[in-house]
Motif scaffolding. Sequence first.
Motif, mmCIF file in Angstrom:
data_model
loop_
_atom_site.group_PDB
_atom_site.id
_atom_site.type_symbol
_atom_site.label_atom_id
_atom_site.label_comp_id
_atom_site.label_asym_id
_atom_site.label_seq_id
_atom_site.Cartn_x
_atom_site.Cartn_y
_atom_site.Cartn_z
ATOM 1 N N ALA A 11 1.012 -2.699 -7.331
ATOM 2 C CA ALA A 11 2.173 -1.295 -6.811
ATOM 3 C C ALA A 11 2.959 -1.335 -7.465
ATOM 4 O O ALA A 11 3.928 -0.763 -7.197
ATOM 5 N N LYS A 59 0.776 -1.511 -0.095
ATOM 6 C CA LYS A 59 0.016 0.101 0.330
ATOM 7 C C LYS A 59 0.910 1.711 -0.331
ATOM 8 O O LYS A 59 0.993 2.291 -0.700
ATOM 9 N N LYS A 83 2.320 1.599 -3.141
ATOM 10 C CA LYS A 83 1.826 2.491 -4.485
ATOM 11 C C LYS A 83 1.164 3.649 -4.277
ATOM 12 O O LYS A 83 1.205 4.438 -5.254
#
Length: 170
Positions: free
Chosen positions: A44, A14, A17
């Motif tokens: 990602a 996360k 990304k």
Amino acid sequence: MKALIISDSHGFEKELKLIADRHRHEVDALFHCGDSELPNGHEALEGLYIVKGNCDFNVDFPDDLTETIRGVTFYVTHGHLYNVKMTHVPLSYRAEENQAEIACFGHSHVATAFQENGVVYINPGSIRLPRNRVERTYCICECEGETIKITYYGFNGEVIPDLAFRFTRK
């Protein structure tokens, strides 16, 4: 020409990304210098040029790559195959062989930039496990005219003023 350079995210999905999405519309290229610890094709990694690091197992990323983006040639590798924690000499030979103007590498987790023999070397540090600094870092390299400007950012996108570099293009 602008390029985002990131390295050593070590499984952060996360977070990687988020950083890529934060800057993808303002840069011409996104480079990951290895140790993503993510599988090829992971969302990602979408849109990133990526190389294999020493912690990237069972993936088919290249050990290094050379890309010319809007007239600027980048050589990208993780650095473990060139012993970058001890010396930059083998990396410099490889960058010069590839006629790179900018050589990007990771592995040491130490954010730094320097110029030698006309090549600018950039280590963006690590967004997961930084060394020699508290901040988790990545950077953006901007080439405009005769200037190469490197701005380092903390994980949340804040500029790190004492990690600002300017070099004259050779």
